[in-house]
Design an enzyme around this catalytic site. Structure first.
Site, PDB file in Angstrom:
ATOM      1  CB  CYS A   1      -0.964  -0.012   1.168  1.00 13.44           C
ATOM      2  SG  CYS A   1      -2.013  -1.489   1.186  1.00 13.44           S
TER       3      CYS A   1
ATOM      4  CG  HIS B   1      -6.568   1.559  -0.058  1.00 15.50           C
ATOM      5  ND1 HIS B   1      -5.391   2.141  -0.463  1.00 15.50           N
ATOM      6  CD2 HIS B   1      -6.191   0.529   0.770  1.00 15.50           C
ATOM      7  CE1 HIS B   1      -4.370   1.502   0.078  1.00 15.50           C
ATOM      8  NE2 HIS B   1      -4.825   0.526   0.813  1.00 15.50           N
TER       9      HIS B   1
END
Lengths: 384, 384
Positions: free
Chosen positions: A83, A328
């Site tokens: 991430c 996301h």
């Protein structure tokens, strides 16, 4: 020695969300890159190289995007830190500009997730933590329970993070979600890992975000004058905390990532006007702000409920909507955060503008930092 | 502006080959890293960060290796450029050292292939070239046919590349294969993509190779004096040649990669004493040497058959055995090449030493440069 700052000459995104199958990784990356170039008034001939952040795009994803963009012949490199991939690509670009290898570079973060991931991101078959049930949501559920027990925080205070971030992204045309949600909706959502429910979790999103970065020579090439937002430093720290040992919410890795940010940038935590924070889960925003030293330990729940981290509060966090509401797409999150900070520092963020924003921080966490495999935390410090 | 050189303080590998399932990616990476540290007389506390090159290791592979190595807290980043991944990781490390972000860094290239790949590397489902049969081996088979037709080269001249590289790696304790092969064996091997047979193709290998790189401050930290081999520059070029247009063997991307190497390093092609070349297929060694301008166009076959590119010849190529015989764990190849050049420039390469080696080049090609997806070529120029 801290490398010289990088200027953000242009920032561009496509809207995050669930896109059709024919909106491919390549199309999204090209779209974001063209938006960043247009924002800078630049064109492809100005670009010395491409730095790509992605996780699931497959080998040489950056080259596929570069080919469709028309960036033939230029160096392309792909950077992966789960991430924190987009932020890591920005870090490598920053260093290349500081070393003088390049003067103007594109950084694209991109991920196409909705056509391959159903439910949550599936853990690696060799992930021992996941094999015993310690998947991402479970870890954050445990974190929330521990936080409530240790600090007397309430479920409502934690849920308030989701309410706040969804309220912010009503003003963000690039956000996955653009509707306010109520505290009752968060509390009443389907349980995922108690006490956390569905609206405490960031969604699976598709998306791309790009920035055009340059050094001083690049500013001249692009013909830019006047104030241009600058990346002062990008910190990167890895951490491996053995599950079950010590305090799950001590956030030692965040503390060190903060220290690296302050040391490299010369900016202190007291100077930060706003934060784009990796709120993959509601509780994560709280404990990471505390780990960084931006909010006193154990007070993040109260701060959120009191509105201190909302637009208009003393430290606005995630004016974009954050991961919870902007969405996301993992490889794109780090570059999207820097897009948002750029717009905030320019004062062009519209209804979600943080008044007088001068210095800002973005934070990403990639991988299972609290698990046995380890992961990375990135920090980007920007000023106008 | 060309960034300052990076010194190779240490180089270490594990033997390439087919390793058992329990010799994991992590174990291989740790083994190579420890060998590089030992070679430099350094220890983990000297290391500022880790740059990982891999393709198939999965998300945050570098963090998993860093955790097992004991490198807690330091920045770890993962770099992917298909078969140029290891070289790309070296490039990012070189730039970070030049910018002063770090003074001593580990670069590890690693790949565990034999337990997941049977036959050849499977093309991506979305690869249009592969869908019409233009897989890697087919492309090189076409390249060989074209080369023979255009330049009157013989099948035997092309096969001589494999004979030479296998002969070299008899002296390389880290090579996948350490036995000589005959021209008859190459010519008589099972056909793969005619005229190329099995021994014209690099094998599927497991392996890891690491280098400890530093800048001048790092040399002092490590207490190194005397001559230390230096990386003068790492070039990176992308290319997208439409299949069927133009000359398959024009190797425009190699020409440009060479130009970037000469420009960045200040070294000219005439000064190169030896080459570690990406000989994923026999014909590739020939056309890439020509593309770089190191061998006259159309003469690579004759040069090989005459021994000019063998140990003792005027331009030894692949003293290590190259991809064909040292093996090709894709993410590890770029770092393995730099290990080999380091040992050659130190004069410690034993039975495969190139006499008087002073300046050397390594070349990797990653992705489908001749296809529609594009790929990357890296060049590393080193001197002693």
């Amino acid at each position: 020695m801290s490398p010289a700052p990088a200027f953000v000459a242009g920032a561009g995104m496509i809207r995050f969300g669930k896109h059709p199958v024919d909106v491919t990784l390549e199309r999204m990356g090209v779209g974001a890159a063209r938006a960043a170039l247009a924002d800078a008034g630049a064109d492809l001939a100005d670009v010395d190289g491409l730095y790509m952040g992605h996780v699931f795009g497959g080998p040489v994803a950056g080259q596929r995007i570069g080919a469709q963009l028309g960036l033939d012949g230029k160096p392309v490199s792909n950077h992966e830190n789960y991430c924190a991939s987009g932020a890591t690509a920005i870090r490598e670009a920053w260093v290349a500009l500081a070393a003088g290898l390049h003067d103007v570079v594109l950084v694209i973060g991109v991920e196409k997730m909705t056509d391959r991931i159903v439910g949550g991101v599936r853990p690696d078959p060799g992930d021992l933590d996941a094999a015993v049930g310690y998947v991402m949501a479970a870890g954050h559920g445990m974190s929330a329970r521990r936080y409530m027990a240790d600090h007397g925080a309430t479920r409502e205070q934690i849920a308030a993070v989701a309410v706040k971030n969804h309220a912010h992204s009503v003003h963000n045309p690039f956000a996955h979600y653009q509707k306010p949600i109520s505290l009752e909706e968060v509390l009443g959502a389907r349980p995922i890992a108690e006490p956390l429910g569905l609206l405490d979790c960031s969604p699976i999103s598709d998306g791309a975000a790009a920035v055009l970065l340059c050094n001083r020579a690049g500013l001249r090439r692009l013909g830019l004058s006047g104030p241009v937002p600058r990346i002062l430093a990008v910190g990167l720290v890895s951490g491996f905390v053995q599950t079950g040992l010590g305090d799950l919410n001590a956030e030692d890795v965040s503390r060190r990532a903060g220290e690296e940010a302050w040391t490299l940038s010369g900016v202190g935590p007291g100077e930060i006007d706003l934060v784009e924070m990796h709120d993959c889960f509601t509780i994560a925003e709280i404990v990471r702000l505390e780990g960084l030293g931006l909010v006193p330990r154990g007070q993040g729940g109260e701060w959120t409920a009191a509105g201190h981290t909302a637009l208009g509060g003393q430290l606005p966090v995630n004016p974009s909507g954050g991961l919870l509401s902007r969405g996301h797409p993992v490889g794109a999150t780090g570059t999207a955060q820097v897009c948002e900070l750029t717009w905030q520092l320019r004062g062009t963020a519209g209804g979600r503008q943080v008044d007088g924003a001068r210095t800002a921080l973005a934070y990403c966490k990639g991988g299972s930092v609290n698990g046995t495999d380890g992961g990375s935390v990135s920090t980007v410090v920007m000023t106008r």
